[in-house]
Scaffold this motif. Structure first.
Motif, PDB file in Angstrom:
ATOM      1  N   THR A 176       0.827  -1.201   0.000  1.00  0.00           N
ATOM      2  CA  THR A 176       0.000   0.000   0.000  1.00  0.00           C
ATOM      3  C   THR A 176       0.863   1.253   0.000  1.00  0.00           C
ATOM      4  O   THR A 176       0.609   2.207  -0.747  1.00  0.00           O
ATOM      5  CB  THR A 176      -0.918   0.011   1.234  1.00  0.00           C
ATOM      6  N   TYR A 177       1.889   1.243   0.825  1.00  0.00           N
ATOM      7  CA  TYR A 177       2.799   2.388   0.890  1.00  0.00           C
ATOM      8  C   TYR A 177       3.481   2.592  -0.464  1.00  0.00           C
ATOM      9  O   TYR A 177       3.593   3.721  -0.954  1.00  0.00           O
ATOM     10  CB  TYR A 177       3.844   2.163   1.985  1.00  0.00           C
ATOM     11  N   HIS A 178       3.937   1.517  -1.065  1.00  0.00           N
ATOM     12  CA  HIS A 178       4.631   1.604  -2.351  1.00  0.00           C
ATOM     13  C   HIS A 178       3.710   2.143  -3.434  1.00  0.00           C
ATOM     14  O   HIS A 178       4.137   2.922  -4.299  1.00  0.00           O
ATOM     15  CB  HIS A 178       5.174   0.233  -2.745  1.00  0.00           C
ATOM     16  N   VAL A 180       1.395   4.284  -3.116  1.00  0.00           N
ATOM     17  CA  VAL A 180       1.194   5.719  -2.909  1.00  0.00           C
ATOM     18  C   VAL A 180       2.460   6.509  -3.195  1.00  0.00           C
ATOM     19  O   VAL A 180       2.442   7.551  -3.855  1.00  0.00           O
ATOM     20  CB  VAL A 180       0.708   5.993  -1.474  1.00  0.00           C
ATOM     21  N   HIS A 181       3.600   6.000  -2.705  1.00  0.00           N
ATOM     22  CA  HIS A 181       4.848   6.770  -2.731  1.00  0.00           C
ATOM     23  C   HIS A 181       5.864   6.286  -3.759  1.00  0.00           C
ATOM     24  O   HIS A 181       6.895   6.942  -3.948  1.00  0.00           O
ATOM     25  CB  HIS A 181       5.499   6.725  -1.345  1.00  0.00           C
ATOM     26  N   ASN A 182       5.614   5.155  -4.394  1.00  0.00           N
ATOM     27  CA  ASN A 182       6.566   4.537  -5.315  1.00  0.00           C
ATOM     28  C   ASN A 182       7.912   4.269  -4.639  1.00  0.00           C
ATOM     29  O   ASN A 182       8.969   4.299  -5.266  1.00  0.00           O
ATOM     30  CB  ASN A 182       6.782   5.395  -6.561  1.00  0.00           C
ATOM     31  N   SER A 183       7.874   4.029  -3.364  1.00  0.00           N
ATOM     32  CA  SER A 183       9.051   3.670  -2.570  1.00  0.00           C
ATOM     33  C   SER A 183       8.514   3.106  -1.263  1.00  0.00           C
ATOM     34  O   SER A 183       7.312   3.065  -1.042  1.00  0.00           O
ATOM     35  CB  SER A 183       9.944   4.888  -2.301  1.00  0.00           C
ATOM     36  N   TRP A 184       9.403   2.688  -0.374  1.00  0.00           N
ATOM     37  CA  TRP A 184       8.939   2.197   0.913  1.00  0.00           C
ATOM     38  C   TRP A 184      10.045   2.318   1.942  1.00  0.00           C
ATOM     39  O   TRP A 184      11.221   2.189   1.606  1.00  0.00           O
ATOM     40  CB  TRP A 184       8.417   0.775   0.807  1.00  0.00           C
ATOM     41  N   THR A 224       5.457   2.967   9.990  1.00  0.00           N
ATOM     42  CA  THR A 224       5.502   4.134   9.110  1.00  0.00           C
ATOM     43  C   THR A 224       4.413   4.106   8.061  1.00  0.00           C
ATOM     44  O   THR A 224       4.096   5.125   7.469  1.00  0.00           O
ATOM     45  CB  THR A 224       6.872   4.227   8.394  1.00  0.00           C
ATOM     46  N   VAL A 225       3.809   2.926   7.844  1.00  0.00           N
ATOM     47  CA  VAL A 225       2.729   2.807   6.879  1.00  0.00           C
ATOM     48  C   VAL A 225       1.391   3.074   7.533  1.00  0.00           C
ATOM     49  O   VAL A 225       0.504   3.697   6.970  1.00  0.00           O
ATOM     50  CB  VAL A 225       2.722   1.401   6.241  1.00  0.00           C
TER      51      VAL A 225
END
Length: 226
Positions: A176-178, A180-184, A224-225
């Motif tokens: 899910t984080y990836h 949104v942010h294209n990273s993690w 952090t997620v």
């Protein structure tokens, strides 16, 4: 390019291996979206109902998908092997069903493909183990476009093992984080450092460690997620 109806007919009429003779019916993809989830093969319930991920383990996976927020984007479901083997599929069966897998992904064209369990991972990268790869992205060119492969433990294992269930949730939060942010957020499981690189096959490793036996795996900080 074939239509979705044509691809479904291809899967339903498949006779590439002997599994078609012992299952109720092949189980083609269900729904579509930015994310497509690929399991190993239909289970008993899926075989009976003709729909992927509707058994006990599938219900757990769908719950995780909904609760981490991915379900709101509409998700597709399918399997690496379309016919129920009533056991773990063999490498030959996975290979025989690969044209069906490729055709279904080509017609759905997701941005992310979530590989559920070792068998699904083996369909794309037979050289890798899920213990190394779960919860981390791999880039892949499937001919019609680049996608991100994302591997998670099978929910059947999560139902038997609390640590596996926690990893399943953690890896979907990371996805899910990836998205949104294209990273993690990440740290190496060995040195807790944050220096990482993509290798030639699109896999992420810590710069300071080799992938031998999982060394240098990048771990997600779930907090952090959330």
């Amino acid at each position: 390019m074939a239509s979705r109806a044509e691809v479904r007919r291809q899967v339903l009429g498949c006779r590439r291996c002997s599994l078609h003779a012992q299952c109720s019916r092949p189980v083609p993809f269900h729904s579509s979206g930015k994310v497509v989830i690929v399991g190993e093969a239909p289970g008993e319930t899926e075989d009976r109902l003709g729909q992927p991920f509707v058994g006990k383990s599938g219900q757990l996976l769908r719950k995780v998908v909904d609760e981490v927020g991915i379900g709101s984007t509409k998700v597709g479901y399918m399997n690496a092997v379309s016919c129920a083997p009533h056991r773990t599929p063999t490498p030959d069966e996975v290979e025989a069903c690969r044209p069906n897998l490729d055709a279904q992904l080509a017609v759905l064209q997701p941005s992310y493909v979530v590989l559920v369990g070792q068998v699904a991972l083996r369909a794309f990268r037979p050289d890798l183990r899920i213990a190394w790869m779960h919860g981390r992205p791999m880039e892949r060119d499937l001919g019609w476009g680049n996608i991100i492969l994302w591997t998670v433990y099978h929910p059947a294992a999560a139902l038997r093992n609390k640590a596996m269930e926690e990893a399943l949730w953690r890896d979907f939060f990371a996805l899910t984080y990836h998205m949104v942010h294209n990273s993690w957020p990440q740290t190496c499981c060995v040195c807790k450092g944050e220096q990482w690189v993509w290798d030639g096959d699109g896999v992420v490793w810590c710069q300071k460690h080799s992938p031998e036996q999982g060394q240098g795996r990048l771990e997600m900080e779930v907090e952090t997620v959330r």
